[in-house]
Write a protein that holds these residues in place. Structure first.
Motif, mmCIF file in Angstrom:
data_model
loop_
_atom_site.group_PDB
_atom_site.id
_atom_site.type_symbol
_atom_site.label_atom_id
_atom_site.label_comp_id
_atom_site.label_asym_id
_atom_site.label_seq_id
_atom_site.Cartn_x
_atom_site.Cartn_y
_atom_site.Cartn_z
ATOM 1 N N LEU A 269 -32.932 -27.074 18.295
ATOM 2 C CA LEU A 269 -33.592 -25.877 19.029
ATOM 3 C C LEU A 269 -34.234 -26.426 20.513
ATOM 4 O O LEU A 269 -34.433 -25.710 21.342
ATOM 5 C CB LEU A 269 -34.733 -25.536 17.947
ATOM 6 C CG LEU A 269 -35.433 -24.183 18.359
ATOM 7 C CD1 LEU A 269 -34.317 -23.278 18.299
ATOM 8 C CD2 LEU A 269 -36.563 -24.015 17.306
ATOM 9 N N ALA A 270 -34.505 -27.712 20.423
ATOM 10 C CA ALA A 270 -35.073 -28.207 21.724
ATOM 11 C C ALA A 270 -34.124 -28.279 22.896
ATOM 12 O O ALA A 270 -34.499 -28.213 23.958
ATOM 13 C CB ALA A 270 -35.646 -29.694 21.665
ATOM 14 N N TYR A 271 -32.695 -27.907 22.444
ATOM 15 C CA TYR A 271 -31.687 -27.946 23.642
ATOM 16 C C TYR A 271 -31.311 -26.582 23.819
ATOM 17 O O TYR A 271 -30.407 -26.434 24.710
ATOM 18 C CB TYR A 271 -30.581 -28.714 23.248
ATOM 19 C CG TYR A 271 -30.902 -30.300 22.956
ATOM 20 C CD1 TYR A 271 -31.031 -31.187 24.016
ATOM 21 C CD2 TYR A 271 -31.101 -30.578 21.875
ATOM 22 C CE1 TYR A 271 -31.262 -32.427 23.996
ATOM 23 C CE2 TYR A 271 -31.133 -31.986 21.315
ATOM 24 C CZ TYR A 271 -31.205 -32.856 22.721
ATOM 25 O OH TYR A 271 -31.696 -34.318 22.263
ATOM 26 N N GLY B 162 -37.161 -18.454 26.979
ATOM 27 C CA GLY B 162 -36.635 -19.671 26.195
ATOM 28 C C GLY B 162 -37.786 -20.982 26.515
ATOM 29 O O GLY B 162 -38.033 -21.635 25.518
ATOM 30 N N LEU B 163 -38.308 -21.110 27.670
ATOM 31 C CA LEU B 163 -39.324 -22.019 27.948
ATOM 32 C C LEU B 163 -40.576 -21.683 26.969
ATOM 33 O O LEU B 163 -41.479 -22.650 26.636
ATOM 34 C CB LEU B 163 -39.802 -22.158 29.148
ATOM 35 C CG LEU B 163 -38.437 -22.806 30.041
ATOM 36 C CD1 LEU B 163 -38.733 -22.887 31.652
ATOM 37 C CD2 LEU B 163 -37.990 -24.215 29.896
ATOM 38 N N ALA B 164 -40.943 -20.431 26.787
ATOM 39 C CA ALA B 164 -42.121 -20.319 26.100
ATOM 40 C C ALA B 164 -41.628 -20.472 24.507
ATOM 41 O O ALA B 164 -42.648 -21.188 23.783
ATOM 42 C CB ALA B 164 -42.373 -18.723 26.045
ATOM 43 N N GLY B 165 -40.551 -20.225 24.019
ATOM 44 C CA GLY B 165 -40.165 -20.348 22.667
ATOM 45 C C GLY B 165 -40.262 -22.008 22.548
ATOM 46 O O GLY B 165 -40.493 -22.461 21.376
ATOM 47 N N LEU B 166 -39.719 -22.758 23.449
ATOM 48 C CA LEU B 166 -39.560 -24.140 23.507
ATOM 49 C C LEU B 166 -41.265 -24.702 23.267
ATOM 50 O O LEU B 166 -41.274 -25.606 22.622
ATOM 51 C CB LEU B 166 -38.686 -24.740 24.497
ATOM 52 C CG LEU B 166 -38.576 -26.214 24.438
ATOM 53 C CD1 LEU B 166 -38.009 -26.776 23.375
ATOM 54 C CD2 LEU B 166 -37.943 -26.641 25.801
ATOM 55 N N SER B 167 -42.164 -24.155 24.380
ATOM 56 C CA SER B 167 -43.338 -24.445 24.047
ATOM 57 C C SER B 167 -43.749 -24.576 22.928
ATOM 58 O O SER B 167 -44.629 -25.360 22.495
ATOM 59 C CB SER B 167 -44.161 -23.867 25.100
ATOM 60 O OG SER B 167 -43.614 -24.141 26.552
ATOM 61 N N VAL C 220 -42.601 -27.169 20.625
ATOM 62 C CA VAL C 220 -43.109 -28.543 20.779
ATOM 63 C C VAL C 220 -44.422 -28.608 20.189
ATOM 64 O O VAL C 220 -45.001 -29.542 19.747
ATOM 65 C CB VAL C 220 -42.900 -28.629 22.306
ATOM 66 C CG1 VAL C 220 -43.910 -29.945 22.514
ATOM 67 C CG2 VAL C 220 -41.627 -29.182 22.688
ATOM 68 N N THR C 221 -45.207 -27.577 20.684
ATOM 69 C CA THR C 221 -46.574 -27.418 20.183
ATOM 70 C C THR C 221 -46.983 -27.520 18.417
ATOM 71 O O THR C 221 -47.577 -28.382 18.063
ATOM 72 C CB THR C 221 -47.538 -26.214 20.376
ATOM 73 O OG1 THR C 221 -47.428 -26.225 21.953
ATOM 74 C CG2 THR C 221 -48.972 -26.203 20.056
ATOM 75 N N ARG C 222 -45.979 -26.770 17.716
ATOM 76 C CA ARG C 222 -45.965 -26.996 16.152
ATOM 77 C C ARG C 222 -45.567 -28.362 15.895
ATOM 78 O O ARG C 222 -46.125 -29.038 14.906
ATOM 79 C CB ARG C 222 -45.111 -25.995 15.874
ATOM 80 C CG ARG C 222 -45.660 -24.590 15.743
ATOM 81 C CD ARG C 222 -44.497 -23.679 15.167
ATOM 82 N NE ARG C 222 -44.967 -22.199 15.074
ATOM 83 C CZ ARG C 222 -44.335 -21.268 14.730
ATOM 84 N NH1 ARG C 222 -42.856 -21.412 14.499
ATOM 85 N NH2 ARG C 222 -44.881 -19.961 14.752
ATOM 86 N N GLN C 223 -44.626 -28.982 16.674
ATOM 87 C CA GLN C 223 -44.116 -30.382 16.214
ATOM 88 C C GLN C 223 -45.476 -31.221 16.521
ATOM 89 O O GLN C 223 -45.735 -32.212 15.935
ATOM 90 C CB GLN C 223 -43.111 -30.816 16.964
ATOM 91 C CG GLN C 223 -41.707 -29.830 16.396
ATOM 92 C CD GLN C 223 -41.339 -30.283 15.269
ATOM 93 O OE1 GLN C 223 -41.417 -31.326 14.316
ATOM 94 N NE2 GLN C 223 -40.987 -29.220 14.243
ATOM 95 N N ARG C 224 -46.027 -31.225 17.535
ATOM 96 C CA ARG C 224 -47.123 -32.104 18.057
ATOM 97 C C ARG C 224 -48.329 -31.819 16.928
ATOM 98 O O ARG C 224 -48.989 -33.001 16.623
ATOM 99 C CB ARG C 224 -47.572 -31.669 19.298
ATOM 100 C CG ARG C 224 -48.177 -32.726 20.013
ATOM 101 C CD ARG C 224 -48.451 -32.355 21.473
ATOM 102 N NE ARG C 224 -47.509 -32.552 22.240
ATOM 103 C CZ ARG C 224 -47.266 -32.102 23.329
ATOM 104 N NH1 ARG C 224 -48.286 -31.241 24.073
ATOM 105 N NH2 ARG C 224 -46.342 -32.427 24.319
#
Length: 173
Positions: free
Chosen positions: A25-27, A108-113, A116-120
């Motif tokens: 998903l990060a890609y 796309g960048l909002a979804g990626l953010s 990443v925030t959830r993973q962090r």
């Protein structure tokens, strides 16, 4: 418009891969960009032939910039995220495509953010537990014992205790 449609297709392909590959998903933004570039491949021979003639000095650029190559790419244009169908049905939607590209990149960048925030936060929570020497999941023992008088814990006080049956291993002794 071709780039925007290619971005949607690239995002769909990348999200499909992400279903099977855990960190895929990060890609998604990279997949969106590559999908957009793939969608405009049939129009690139014109860049070499008309817009940037200095590129003809590159090896193979004469062949790539020829009208026959461009015609062949437009014939198989539906392999490039429906390029041919868009050329036949949508005309003069360049500005709409530009805004769609901006909107799709933003989504796309909002979804990626968010991802990443959830993973962090998950990593921070697990790190705190490791540092506190706590187990990753707190085990809860299942209450299977009976009260001292033999009644189940949720039984009413006036209900007689159930008769206990012997299991096979108790009968054998």
């Amino acid at each position: 418009m071709h780039f925007a449609v290619g971005m949607v297709g690239g995002a769909a392909v990348t999200a499909g891969v992400a279903c099977f590959w855990r960190r895929g998903l990060a890609y998604t933004p990279l997949g969106m960009t590559l999908g957009g570039l793939w969608a405009i491949v049939p129009d690139t021979p014109r860049l070499v032939r008309v817009d940037y003639p200095s590129l003809r000095a590159l090896p193979g650029a004469e062949w790539f910039g020829s009208k026959t190559t461009e015609a062949w790419l437009h014939e198989i244009g539906d392999l490039f995220f429906m390029h041919r169908a868009i050329d036949h049905h949508l005309t003069d939607h360049a500005l709409a495509g530009f805004f769609a590209v901006i909107g799709l990149y933003t989504l796309g960048l909002a979804g990626l953010s968010i991802h990443v925030t959830r993973q962090r936060s998950t990593i921070a929570r697990l790190t705190r537990r490791v540092r506190a020497h706590a187990p990753a999941r707190e085990a809860r023992p299942v209450e299977r014992r009976r009260s001292p008088d033999g009644r189940p814990r949720d039984a009413s006080p006036d209900e007689p205790p159930p008769r206990r049956r012997r299991s096979d291993w108790q009968r054998a002794g």
